[in-house]
Design a protein around this motif. Structure first.
Motif, PDB file in Angstrom:
ATOM      1  N   ARG A 295      -1.378  -1.602  -3.305  1.00 51.82           N
ATOM      2  CA  ARG A 295      -0.359  -2.181  -2.736  1.00 51.82           C
ATOM      3  C   ARG A 295      -0.548  -2.970  -1.754  1.00 51.82           C
ATOM      4  O   ARG A 295       0.460  -3.712  -1.302  1.00 51.82           O
ATOM      5  CB  ARG A 295       0.810  -0.574  -2.945  1.00 51.82           C
ATOM      6  N   GLN A 302       3.646  -6.103  -8.240  1.00 56.32           N
ATOM      7  CA  GLN A 302       4.384  -4.901  -7.728  1.00 56.32           C
ATOM      8  C   GLN A 302       4.571  -4.853  -9.102  1.00 56.32           C
ATOM      9  O   GLN A 302       5.545  -2.666  -8.845  1.00 56.32           O
ATOM     10  CB  GLN A 302       5.358  -5.681  -7.388  1.00 56.32           C
ATOM     11  N   SER A 307       6.932   1.886  -6.479  1.00 58.36           N
ATOM     12  CA  SER A 307       7.884   1.028  -5.805  1.00 58.36           C
ATOM     13  C   SER A 307       8.018   1.269  -4.648  1.00 58.36           C
ATOM     14  O   SER A 307       7.432   2.407  -4.014  1.00 58.36           O
ATOM     15  CB  SER A 307       9.192   1.566  -6.649  1.00 58.36           C
ATOM     16  N   ASN A 308       8.216   0.714  -3.873  1.00 57.61           N
ATOM     17  CA  ASN A 308       8.256   0.701  -2.269  1.00 57.61           C
ATOM     18  C   ASN A 308       9.812   1.902  -1.792  1.00 57.61           C
ATOM     19  O   ASN A 308       9.246   2.353  -1.055  1.00 57.61           O
ATOM     20  CB  ASN A 308       9.031  -0.248  -1.734  1.00 57.61           C
ATOM     21  N   GLY A 398       2.086  -1.011   2.640  1.00 60.74           N
ATOM     22  CA  GLY A 398       2.387  -1.761   1.043  1.00 60.74           C
ATOM     23  C   GLY A 398       3.675  -2.346   1.561  1.00 60.74           C
ATOM     24  O   GLY A 398       4.427  -3.658   0.796  1.00 60.74           O
ATOM     25  N   THR A 399       4.568  -1.846   1.863  1.00 61.74           N
ATOM     26  CA  THR A 399       6.247  -2.175   1.785  1.00 61.74           C
ATOM     27  C   THR A 399       6.120  -3.609   2.743  1.00 61.74           C
ATOM     28  O   THR A 399       6.826  -3.652   2.556  1.00 61.74           O
ATOM     29  CB  THR A 399       6.915  -0.928   2.115  1.00 61.74           C
ATOM     30  N   TYR A 402       4.988  -6.213   1.033  1.00 58.95           N
ATOM     31  CA  TYR A 402       5.938  -7.242   0.362  1.00 58.95           C
ATOM     32  C   TYR A 402       7.014  -7.751   1.521  1.00 58.95           C
ATOM     33  O   TYR A 402       7.648  -9.120   0.710  1.00 58.95           O
ATOM     34  CB  TYR A 402       6.563  -5.753  -0.629  1.00 58.95           C
ATOM     35  N   ASP A 403       7.877  -7.450   1.844  1.00 58.63           N
ATOM     36  CA  ASP A 403       8.980  -7.844   3.039  1.00 58.63           C
ATOM     37  C   ASP A 403       8.215  -9.443   3.447  1.00 58.63           C
ATOM     38  O   ASP A 403       8.536 -10.292   3.264  1.00 58.63           O
ATOM     39  CB  ASP A 403       9.130  -6.788   4.061  1.00 58.63           C
ATOM     40  N   LYS A 405       6.240 -11.557   1.860  1.00 58.00           N
ATOM     41  CA  LYS A 405       5.536 -12.130   1.247  1.00 58.00           C
ATOM     42  C   LYS A 405       6.881 -12.847   0.383  1.00 58.00           C
ATOM     43  O   LYS A 405       7.686 -13.772  -0.546  1.00 58.00           O
ATOM     44  CB  LYS A 405       5.008 -11.315  -0.338  1.00 58.00           C
ATOM     45  N   ILE A 406       8.512 -11.440   0.137  1.00 58.94           N
ATOM     46  CA  ILE A 406       9.335 -12.048  -0.514  1.00 58.94           C
ATOM     47  C   ILE A 406      10.684 -12.894   0.746  1.00 58.94           C
ATOM     48  O   ILE A 406      11.028 -13.482  -0.174  1.00 58.94           O
ATOM     49  CB  ILE A 406      10.851 -10.867  -0.252  1.00 58.94           C
ATOM     50  N   THR A 448      16.255 -10.844  -5.291  1.00 59.68           N
ATOM     51  CA  THR A 448      15.449 -10.771  -3.537  1.00 59.68           C
ATOM     52  C   THR A 448      16.215 -10.908  -2.265  1.00 59.68           C
ATOM     53  O   THR A 448      15.915 -10.144  -1.386  1.00 59.68           O
ATOM     54  CB  THR A 448      14.781 -11.932  -4.159  1.00 59.68           C
TER      55      THR A 448
END
Length: 954
Positions: A295, A302, A307-308, A398-399, A402-403, A405-406, A448
């Motif tokens: 993660r 993902q 999951s987050n 990891g969350t 992800y933020d 990256k999104i 997204t």
């Protein structure tokens, strides 16, 4: 037996006035006549084809029996019926257990149907289920009941329901209520973790735990669930931030309630039931995180990871578990084992973890040699603390990754949608194809963007995030305790530095020494114990509701940051230190009303901080030159930009730091000169890069404007390539000019109060050359090339930059070495440039005083006179032998030294200046330290004799 008719809702009399179901059966008639409850129930459950919901029927019988008891309470007939009621209860509860153990025992038996009925009417079933639990406990079949019930519930939640999430509040509330009811019985809580689906299988994949383990579905109840995010945010992409905030608040309140109920389930009930159940819960959480290390990977898939929603919820629960032993009193801090990783059986998989400052082999050897006995197991507090740190990195960490990256994904999606829309309008043949593509891309954008908004709502939930940061503050204090050689902090203060400073030796080139002297056991800790808190704190600082702002425990984290930066032997990863200084710069920056940054009070009043922070910043400014990555040349600028922000604020607002800086320049000259040399290197490069990029922007903007007016192209690039080059040049100009501005500010401040640091032999010539070159760029014949549209967007203010440059000249004007250095700069020094600068600053824009102008012109005149004098002297020395000349500067050497490996003779000031930037011999690239050079006294005497002979006779 009217009572039996009423309780069991059945009759054999077709004329019964109560409207009960009529069943034609000799067996039933006999059972009713004889009051045979057992036979009656068996018939109903196993032979009556019209009984479609057998478990619901048993629950109804139980409730009606209780109702009859209440109605007859106190009546004379109650006593005679009491044995019947007890028999009914015994048999109904008994068959209820059997129904949940043998699915085909009932004629229409179906575990999934039972669960569906219970979930939809949970309040109607709790009393009956409670009796089943108590009976199973007495009979010793409790584990069998739990096995069937929760395995069936898991299947129902993951396979029968289309979704199980916060969108369906009735269902998830009912399910949590069921869990709460079951574990409220201590025997259930004690063995709950023994149910076969409590743990994931050995080969359970990272993304399967939330679907295949009993607690999995509950732990996904979060606003971060994609279905919840899409329904609440994604259906309308045009919502204002205010409208989003209303949704945030609603989901935050709901999520907090869920987390509190999950905490009650997992902590109060499961963890408190028995040591075994507590250990099993920690094992379950560890099993999950050990399979989710990717993660934090840059290119993680993902969809193949947990999951987050799932990982973040577990992180929050563990943080709540840790609160009691990390409170501000720190009374239980010593319960956390500093040698935790020496234990034989750890929950956490460290096999591939980078260590704080040791390699894998060294760490493994240390642990093999210092392993504790098998019977010496870590306590729950230690297990919980270190598992929480693991989740802070891989769960919440990891969350937030992800933020990060999104965000660019959303930007690219929007750009692509706009491109396709324009394409379909201009080319009919692509219209139908584009419409299909658009539909899919707009759906992706909704999902997204919905997830992005959900992440924003999650991280802006101040109450939850405050608990996370409180944990980080407590963890910071503990980690300082580990670093403390005596492990007594905070009861006793820690003394820094831990090892003597290596003045004159770049710490980045001294890695082996630092690793050897790093404190044990901290050096063998996994790096994530440091990285997790730093990543989270830096990320959360971008939110207006950040728990970092005005936090009464913030000093703990700042102290930890100070210790890490002050002691280079602690953490070998320069990128982590770079993130630390970036975060501290956020805390140093003035607020919108120009009041001091929110960390400045700590910088000033905390003794551990104010005695060590300045040295730490100056040292890291130097050693960040080499990060070990392929992009290290550019990495250093970001860190130095952050440090420059902090140093400026400390110098201007806190007198203590100004005194420390002056002291360092006078009493630790070698150390301070390295810092000034790095500043000079950066400023030289950044100004050159920035002004060159602005000139390129200028030329490209003219070309774009000319083409827009229909003029013929003057360059070879097509329109697309031209705009691409313009964008690239604009980015480079903005970056370089912005970074240069902060370095220039420090030069301006420091050269005023500590001028001697800027006029040492190894600095002064390079400084003069840099100033002269940029003065020529700003006011020389090519200065018009710096004119660009909207210069402010590039952080370029030519008038302010000109004033700063000329201020440095004035600050150093009284130093003869500086005047000589400017005069020696044959490439750029020109007295007329100073005259032009005065005309611009004073006459055109009135930015400086008359006194300023007089000083600047007087300096230029002194440098001009010195230049003429030195040119005459150079004529006298024009026939100097080549061996007398410095091989890099081509000037006559004053203090020649011989380099140990290349055997080249060079002036001491020249090699000293070179070693400030590069610790190698410039002629063969072999490692070199200043103390290794050998004075060449014989050559020095010959040079002195040559000078005496050339000196004019008086």
């Amino acid at each position: 037996m009217a009572t039996l008719h009423d309780i069991f809702q059945v009759t054999t009399d077709p004329n019964d006035s109560r409207g009960l179901p009529h069943v034609e059966s000799d067996e039933l008639e006999v059972a009713l006549c004889n009051g045979d409850v057992d036979a009656l129930l068996l018939f109903q459950l196993t032979e009556n084809p019209d009984l479609n919901k057998p478990f619901a029927y048993l629950n109804g019988c139980f409730l009606r029996c209780q109702q009859q008891k209440r109605l007859l309470k106190g009546q004379t007939s109650a006593g005679s019926l009491q044995p019947l009621f007890e028999e009914i209860d015994r048999l109904v509860i008994g068959y209820g257990l059997v129904a949940f153990q043998i699915e085909n025992f009932c004629l229409n038996g179906d575990f999934n149907a039972y669960i569906d009925q219970i979930v939809k009417e949970v309040d109607n079933y709790t009393a009956f289920l409670s009796q089943l639990i108590q009976r199973a406990t007495v009979e010793g079949t409790l584990l069998d009941l739990l096995e069937t019930f929760f395995t069936s519930l898991l299947q129902y939640l993951t396979k029968t329901l289309p979704y199980f999430d916060l969108n369906d509040s009735a269902t998830y509330n009912a399910v949590i209520t069921l869990f709460e009811m079951f574990v409220s019985f201590k025997p259930v809580a004690a063995i709950f973790s023994q149910v076969s689906r409590f743990f994931g299988n050995f080969d359970c994949k990272a993304n399967e735990f939330e679907k295949t383990t009993i607690l999995g579905p509950l732990l996904t109840l979060s606003p971060l669930n994609p279905n919840v995010a899409l329904k609440n945010y994604g259906e309308n992409l045009e919502r204002t931030q205010q409208q989003k905030n209303i949704i945030h608040e609603s989901l935050q309140a709901e999520h907090k309630m869920v987390i509190d109920r999950l905490l009650f389930l997992s902590s109060t009930r499961c963890c408190g039931a028995s040591p075994e159940s507590r250990t099993n819960l920690m094992t379950y959480f560890a099993q999950i995180v050990n399979k989710n290390h990717l993660r934090r990977g840059d290119h993680a898939n993902q969809s193949k990871l947990a999951s987050n929603a799932f990982m973040s919820n577990i992180s929050l629960l563990l943080i709540k578990f840790s609160q009691p032993f990390l409170d501000v009193s720190y009374k239980k801090l010593d319960k956390i084992d500093v040698n935790y990783f020496n234990n034989l059986n750890l929950f956490i998989d460290l096999s591939e973890e980078t260590r704080v400052n040791s390699d894998f082999k060294e760490a493994d050897e240390f642990y093999d040699k210092n392993k504790k006995d098998e019977d010496c197991k870590p306590n729950f507090i230690s297990d919980c603390f270190f598992l929480t740190l693991t989740y802070l990195h891989y769960g919440l960490g990891g969350t937030l990754l992800y933020d990060e990256k999104i965000t660019p994904q959303i930007k690219r999606l929007r750009q692509e949608i706009d491109r396709i829309k324009n394409l379909s309008q201009s080319q009919d043949m692509f219209a139908s194809f584009a419409t299909m593509q658009l539909r899919q891309m707009e759906k992706s954008l909704k999902i997204t963007q919905g997830i992005k908004d959900a992440l924003q709502g999650f991280f802006s939930h101040k109450a939850l995030q405050l608990e996370v940061f409180d944990f980080i503050c407590g963890a910071s204090t503990f980690l300082i305790r580990v670093i403390d050689p005596n492990h007594e902090y905070p009861v006793k203060p820690i003394k820094l530095p831990l090892i003597p400073d290596q003045v004159g030796v770049e710490n980045v080139d001294n890695a082996d020494y630092l690793r050897e002297h790093a404190p044990i056991p901290f050096k063998y800790y996994p790096e994530f114990v440091v990285e997790g808190p730093i990543n989270y704190s830096l990320f959360i600082s971008q939110y207006n509701s950040s728990p970092i702002f005005r936090n009464p425990r913030l000093h703990s984290f700042v102290e930890f940051a100070t210790v890490i930066l002050r002691c280079p032997e602690l953490v070998s990863n320069p990128h982590l230190k770079g993130k630390l200084v970036q975060l501290l710069s956020v805390g140093a920056m003035p607020l919108t009303d120009d009041s001091p940054g929110f960390m400045m009070d700590i910088f000033e009043t905390d003794e551990l901080v104010n005695q060590n922070l300045l040295y730490a910043f100056l040292d890291f400014y130097v050693i960040v030159e080499k990060t070990g990555s392929s992009s290290q040349f550019y990495d250093k600028f970001n860190s130095r930009y952050s440090i420059s922000i902090i140093l400026e604020q400390l110098y201007e607002r806190i007198p203590l730091y100004r005194k420390q800086l002056v002291w360092q320049s006078k009493n630790n000259a070698d150390f301070f000169v390295r810092f000034v040399a790095r500043m000079l290197n950066d400023l030289t490069f950044l100004l050159d890069e920035g002004l060159s990029s602005l000139a390129e922007v200028h030329n490209l903007q003219i070309e774009v404007d000319n083409r827009a007016r229909g003029l013929p192209p003057a360059r070879e690039e097509d329109e697309r390539e031209l705009r691409s080059k313009l964008s690239s040049a604009e980015r480079q100009a903005k970056s370089s000019c912005g970074l240069a501005d902060k370095s220039m500010t420090l030069f301006e401040m420091y050269s005023k109060d500590i001028p001697n640091a800027f006029t040492t032999p190894e600095i002064v010539d390079r400084l003069a050359s840099m100033l002269d070159h940029n003065l020529e760029s700003l006011v020389g014949p090519k200065c018009g090339e710096l004119k660009v549209n909207d210069p402010q967007q590039y952080s370029f203010n030519p008038k302010a930059l000109l004033k700063s440059l000329t201020t440095v000249y004035i600050n150093l004007a009284d130093d003869k070495e500086f005047v000589s250095a400017v005069a020696r700069d044959g490439r750029s020094f020109n007295k007329e440039l100073f005259q032009r600068a005065v005309r611009i600053l004073a006459r055109k824009i009135g930015l400086v005083s008359d006194e300023f102008c007089h000083k600047l012109l007087a300096f230029a005149q002194s440098a001009e006179e010195q230049k003429i004098a030195e040119e005459e002297e150079d004529l006298n020395y024009g026939d100097a032998p080549e061996e007398f000349l410095d091989p890099l500067m081509y000037t006559i050497m004053k203090d020649p030294v011989t380099l140990p490996t290349s055997k080249v003779n060079i002036d001491r000031s020249t090699i000293k200046a070179h070693l400030l930037s590069d610790s190698t011999d410039p002629f063969n690239r072999m490692p070199l330290k200043l103390e290794q050079v050998v004075p060449n006294e014989e050559l020095r005497q010959r040079i002195l004799e040559f000078r005496r002979q050339k000196r004019p006779a008086v």
